[in-house]
Design an enzyme around this catalytic site. Sequence first.
Site, mmCIF file in Angstrom:
data_model
loop_
_atom_site.group_PDB
_atom_site.id
_atom_site.type_symbol
_atom_site.label_atom_id
_atom_site.label_comp_id
_atom_site.label_asym_id
_atom_site.label_seq_id
_atom_site.Cartn_x
_atom_site.Cartn_y
_atom_site.Cartn_z
ATOM 1 N N GLU A 1 -11.381 -0.065 -3.527
ATOM 2 C CA GLU A 1 -10.508 0.464 -2.480
ATOM 3 C C GLU A 1 -9.437 1.359 -3.093
ATOM 4 O OE1 GLU A 1 -8.487 -2.785 -0.595
ATOM 5 O OE2 GLU A 1 -7.779 -3.638 -2.471
ATOM 6 N N ASP B 1 0.822 -1.220 0.000
ATOM 7 C CA ASP B 1 0.000 0.000 0.000
ATOM 8 C C ASP B 1 0.851 1.264 0.000
ATOM 9 O OD1 ASP B 1 -2.122 -1.821 0.354
ATOM 10 O OD2 ASP B 1 -2.038 -1.623 2.535
#
Length: 494
Positions: A226, A37
């Site tokens: 997301e 991420d």
Amino acid sequence: MNNEVKEFTVKNTLPTSAIGKEVSNGNPLVSHKFGADPYALVFENRVYLYMTADQLEYDGEGNVVDNTYGSINKLSVISSADLMNWTDHGFIHAAGPDGAAKWAMQSWAPAVTHKKINGEDKFFLYFANNASGIGVLTSDSPLGPWVDPIGRALIDRTDKEAEGVTWLFDPAVLVDDDGKGYLYYGGGVPDGQDEMPNTSRVIELGEDMISLVGDPAIIPAPFMFENAGINRLNGKYYYTYCSNFFNGDRPEGSPPAGEIAYMVSDTPMGPWRYMGTILKNPGHFFGIGGNNHHVIFEFHNQLYIAYHAQTLAKSMNIANGYRSTHLNYVYINEDGTIEEIVADYKGVSQIHALNPYKRVEAETIGWQAGVTTEPLSPNEMAMNSLANRVLSELHDGDWGAISQVDFGSDGARNFKVSVLPGTVEGYIELRLNSPEGVLIGQLVIPAQGDSQLNGYVEFAQTVTDAIGTQDLYLVFKGATDRELFKIDYWRFEK
């Protein structure tokens, strides 16, 4: 101390092989730890990447199991000035009882930005407490120490800003040219709303960047899943996200499953126009899929995308959801569209050669085999600051390498290195362009007991043939079953 080259009195084993990040490749960026991420901060000619600190989980028999993400309460940080050699800054203890935000249990998917407030540099780090809240930490430096300025979530599941948001996570942040800040967050798919989940939000931040202004706006991202991303490019605002994995029929022009898609607006809060996808799922490029998470940033007038894939885990035969960060180029067409991005192991070109005549932290690594890093100071957690680290777990045959070291036309004559000696005698071979390349110098590192050394000691060694731009390898030799020593920093002298 000066050491002369001498013959080994221990077994001269073959160098250890690199795993994950192979020599000459740029991806994954580091291979001694995981990092997912990614989010980028560019500050003072360095790129800092903040990542979810994926760490291996095991069953009762010691076997690696699938990544549950439930125990992740730290954030991993690396930085680089040349995009090939990366300095490991360790971990931000963001959540949990020992973290800056003690109200939070987990820390996922950080977003970081910089803003001058009252003429002083301030840094803001937003993170997800699993999918139940967005926290914020502040610092006067990209490396901390980090503190929790409000003692609670910036956005909690019970707040009105979370209404209609399935997963309250994956923030992105923008400081616009007028100084106003905006936070992007959200995700998830309500039952039966795969095509238009409407779970993504944007809200204005206060001048202090730790408060909210007004109400959030919905970002109508098709097949949203997301990973919010935001960039201001050529006067337009680009919102990027990962599409969901709905396996039914999709209308023509919809984003395929698990790809990075983008929308464009004339303002930071919309309205938004869907444009298409720019990065296929990692499985398309690397033969192993999973979720898709990214950030786009500009560095030295070139756009890049950082994203994660399970390449290191795959090379370790433990592809159980443990992810590593990669870099590739991003190009904008004249009409404002983004060219489709090609992900690969090669990565991006090194921006400039490394200067070996300045102090180089030993935890700066281009490629490596068998080494890792650890804090120089044991109180890193207590300080919650990214303290100096050292190169560690150095055993016989292990090595660390730096890409494109510029020794200059006159070359180097001396090498100095700060070392914590171990309990056995060890050696550092300085080699060019491969672990078995031209030997330019060899240092003997005496055992602590033999030399009565205490703490880190700077050793020196004359070198030969260190001319021009070369890859530099530090190859470690010694007793095969012992950690040989630890290294804090090194430098050459002309």
